[in-house]
Design an enzyme around this catalytic site. Sequence first.
Site, mmCIF file in Angstrom:
data_model
loop_
_atom_site.group_PDB
_atom_site.id
_atom_site.type_symbol
_atom_site.label_atom_id
_atom_site.label_comp_id
_atom_site.label_asym_id
_atom_site.label_seq_id
_atom_site.Cartn_x
_atom_site.Cartn_y
_atom_site.Cartn_z
ATOM 1 N N GLU A 128 0.806 -1.212 0.000
ATOM 2 C CA GLU A 128 0.000 0.000 0.000
ATOM 3 C C GLU A 128 0.831 1.250 0.000
ATOM 4 O O GLU A 128 1.932 1.276 0.560
ATOM 5 C CB GLU A 128 -0.829 0.031 1.273
ATOM 6 C CG GLU A 128 -2.118 -0.671 1.112
ATOM 7 C CD GLU A 128 -3.071 -0.186 2.170
ATOM 8 O OE1 GLU A 128 -4.250 -0.443 2.019
ATOM 9 O OE2 GLU A 128 -2.635 0.461 3.128
ATOM 10 N N CYS A 141 3.429 7.920 1.888
ATOM 11 C CA CYS A 141 4.091 6.882 2.676
ATOM 12 C C CYS A 141 4.314 5.674 1.769
ATOM 13 O O CYS A 141 3.370 5.120 1.208
ATOM 14 C CB CYS A 141 3.192 6.517 3.858
ATOM 15 S SG CYS A 141 3.880 5.214 4.881
ATOM 16 N N CYS A 148 8.591 -8.194 6.040
ATOM 17 C CA CYS A 148 9.775 -7.543 6.635
ATOM 18 C C CYS A 148 10.747 -8.615 7.130
ATOM 19 O O CYS A 148 10.333 -9.692 7.552
ATOM 20 C CB CYS A 148 9.356 -6.645 7.799
ATOM 21 S SG CYS A 148 10.735 -5.695 8.486
ATOM 22 N N CYS A 152 9.680 -7.172 14.909
ATOM 23 C CA CYS A 152 9.301 -6.309 16.039
ATOM 24 C C CYS A 152 7.976 -6.806 16.617
ATOM 25 O O CYS A 152 7.028 -7.081 15.864
ATOM 26 C CB CYS A 152 9.205 -4.856 15.589
ATOM 27 S SG CYS A 152 10.752 -4.267 14.888
ATOM 28 N N CYS A 155 4.596 -4.985 15.863
ATOM 29 C CA CYS A 155 4.317 -4.642 14.465
ATOM 30 C C CYS A 155 3.719 -5.832 13.742
ATOM 31 O O CYS A 155 4.272 -6.936 13.792
ATOM 32 C CB CYS A 155 5.615 -4.203 13.779
ATOM 33 S SG CYS A 155 5.419 -3.934 12.015
ATOM 34 N N GLU A 226 11.662 -2.950 6.053
ATOM 35 C CA GLU A 226 12.796 -2.220 6.632
ATOM 36 C C GLU A 226 13.648 -1.709 5.469
ATOM 37 O O GLU A 226 14.374 -2.476 4.829
ATOM 38 C CB GLU A 226 13.594 -3.163 7.543
ATOM 39 C CG GLU A 226 14.941 -2.636 7.995
ATOM 40 C CD GLU A 226 14.926 -1.213 8.548
ATOM 41 O OE1 GLU A 226 14.234 -0.952 9.542
ATOM 42 O OE2 GLU A 226 15.619 -0.348 7.961
ATOM 43 N N SER A 257 12.706 5.758 7.444
ATOM 44 C CA SER A 257 12.572 5.266 8.815
ATOM 45 C C SER A 257 13.229 3.900 8.939
ATOM 46 O O SER A 257 12.970 2.997 8.152
ATOM 47 C CB SER A 257 11.089 5.158 9.182
ATOM 48 O OG SER A 257 10.953 4.579 10.463
ATOM 49 N N SER A 279 13.303 4.245 14.719
ATOM 50 C CA SER A 279 12.261 3.650 15.561
ATOM 51 C C SER A 279 12.887 3.246 16.885
ATOM 52 O O SER A 279 13.404 2.135 17.018
ATOM 53 C CB SER A 279 11.678 2.423 14.855
ATOM 54 O OG SER A 279 11.031 2.834 13.683
ATOM 55 N N HIS A 281 11.505 3.564 20.397
ATOM 56 C CA HIS A 281 10.443 2.854 21.126
ATOM 57 C C HIS A 281 10.741 2.461 22.574
ATOM 58 O O HIS A 281 9.834 2.032 23.292
ATOM 59 C CB HIS A 281 9.976 1.606 20.373
ATOM 60 C CG HIS A 281 9.528 1.866 18.976
ATOM 61 N ND1 HIS A 281 8.774 2.949 18.630
ATOM 62 C CD2 HIS A 281 9.748 1.183 17.819
ATOM 63 C CE1 HIS A 281 8.540 2.926 17.328
ATOM 64 N NE2 HIS A 281 9.128 1.873 16.812
ATOM 65 N N ASN A 356 -1.234 1.079 17.114
ATOM 66 C CA ASN A 356 -2.394 0.631 16.365
ATOM 67 C C ASN A 356 -2.540 -0.879 16.530
ATOM 68 O O ASN A 356 -1.711 -1.636 16.049
ATOM 69 C CB ASN A 356 -2.209 1.000 14.897
ATOM 70 C CG ASN A 356 -3.447 0.706 14.115
ATOM 71 O OD1 ASN A 356 -4.537 1.120 14.481
ATOM 72 N ND2 ASN A 356 -3.282 -0.026 13.045
ATOM 73 N N CYS A 399 -12.017 -0.348 5.142
ATOM 74 C CA CYS A 399 -10.948 -1.158 4.565
ATOM 75 C C CYS A 399 -11.387 -2.545 4.130
ATOM 76 O O CYS A 399 -10.881 -3.070 3.152
ATOM 77 C CB CYS A 399 -9.810 -1.323 5.566
ATOM 78 S SG CYS A 399 -8.643 0.014 5.466
#
Length: 424
Positions: A128, A141, A148, A152, A155, A226, A257, A279, A281, A356, A399
């Site tokens: 996306e 974005c 990935c 994490c 995530c 990543e 990022s 990141s 955190h 999220n 969505c």
Amino acid sequence: MTASLNPAAAAAAGFVEKAPLERYRPPAKPSLVGLSRVALAEALAAVGVPPAQRKMRLQQLWHWIYVRGATAFDQMTSVSKELRATLERHFTLARPEVVAEQVSVDGTRKWLLRLPGEGRDAGGHEVESVYIPEADRGTLCVSSQVGCTLTCSFCHTGTQRLVRNLTAGEIVGQIMVARDRLGDWLGAERLRAPGLPTPSLPSPASGGGKGGGRFVSNIVMMGMGEPLYNFEAVRDALQVVADGDGIAISKRRITLSTSGVVPNIARAGAEIGCMLAVSLHAVRDELRSELVPLNRKYPIAELLAACRNYPGLSNARRITFEYVMLKGVNDDLADAKALVQLLKGIPAKINLIPFNPWPDTKYECSDWERIEEFSEIIFNAGYASPVRTPRGRDILAACGQLKSATEKLSARERLALRAMAMTD
Ligand code: SAH
Ligand code: SF4
């Protein structure tokens, strides 16, 4: 990881890095979109453009592809008919296929893109891109991988396998798609996306303004993946995006990022020169290793040393530290104070991202009051610490219409939130 790997060695190695399952296989007729200038010159040479003409032809093609957004060689009226026909025989100007588009009442737009896959994924992979317009800029974005490499724990992408790296063409292609859909090319204004509710899209900033006269004025490499584990493709793509004769989004308007791939941070500075977001955190290694397992390989001290040495760092070019707000995990107010101490001396912005949630996650988002208190400590220490009001909520709610899998739904939601969090 092989079954024969001794568990102690595995523990010392510290974290599990997934290997890509697939490699991109170029189609018989490749797209010219995303090729570097050198690669484009080679493509012209390969189809018989004489050396004396190559520079001029390259300049023409670059303009048609990246300033005018040509989607067919026929549109390139300044290129000879003969060369257009030759190019048509060997190449395309294809971008990733747009499978779905959603437009929020606040102007946020999301495109679901299909990329080629193989084997059981022969039907393709989906990534996306999310576009967030604001009064003085428009931020896109962009994703760098399908899945990935890393894991994490908060995530959703981290729970999925790494399918494959995106090519430079697929990365640049996401920007091309956004500009196509927004009618954001020179001369394309009159073709601007029929049926799109343009009133919700602010006018592009005027020529000399912050947005440089285009809807897409800023890029954040904060979609899936990543980026520093797909270094070459990301670098090559961003060089194309920043090229002043083409898409021309300056490197100060491009933010990459990373979860902290330390050796490639210096490379990003030297070979890309874009803005950096890290990141973070967590402020302690023990917790950060749990949240971002890559921390076992590159702990906080090493990560921050790489940040301190990031080329071009100054108060005008700060590193953004991302901090996802996880209830009862990293949101103690003592953590906010420690964060401020930890970043002392680094020109920094701190971006608090409301967590999220996704299905089966063990984490919850911190309470709103806690996020505000946390943010205040950071603000009082002299840092900007924006917490953004979520954008595009209405289209996130819808969505499920894009794809039925709830997994995907939450991945999309996260993506929008990330982009939203980075548009300061
Ligand atoms: N892989 C890179 C870039 C993509 S992630 C990285 O990790 O930096 C972009 C940002 O979204 C990162 O800061 C990431 O930690 C954060 N993020 C991931 N999952 C999230 C979630 N569920 N809620 C909020 N932020 C999340
Ligand atoms: Fe990968 Fe970033 Fe998600 Fe970590 S936070 S799993 S590095 S996409």
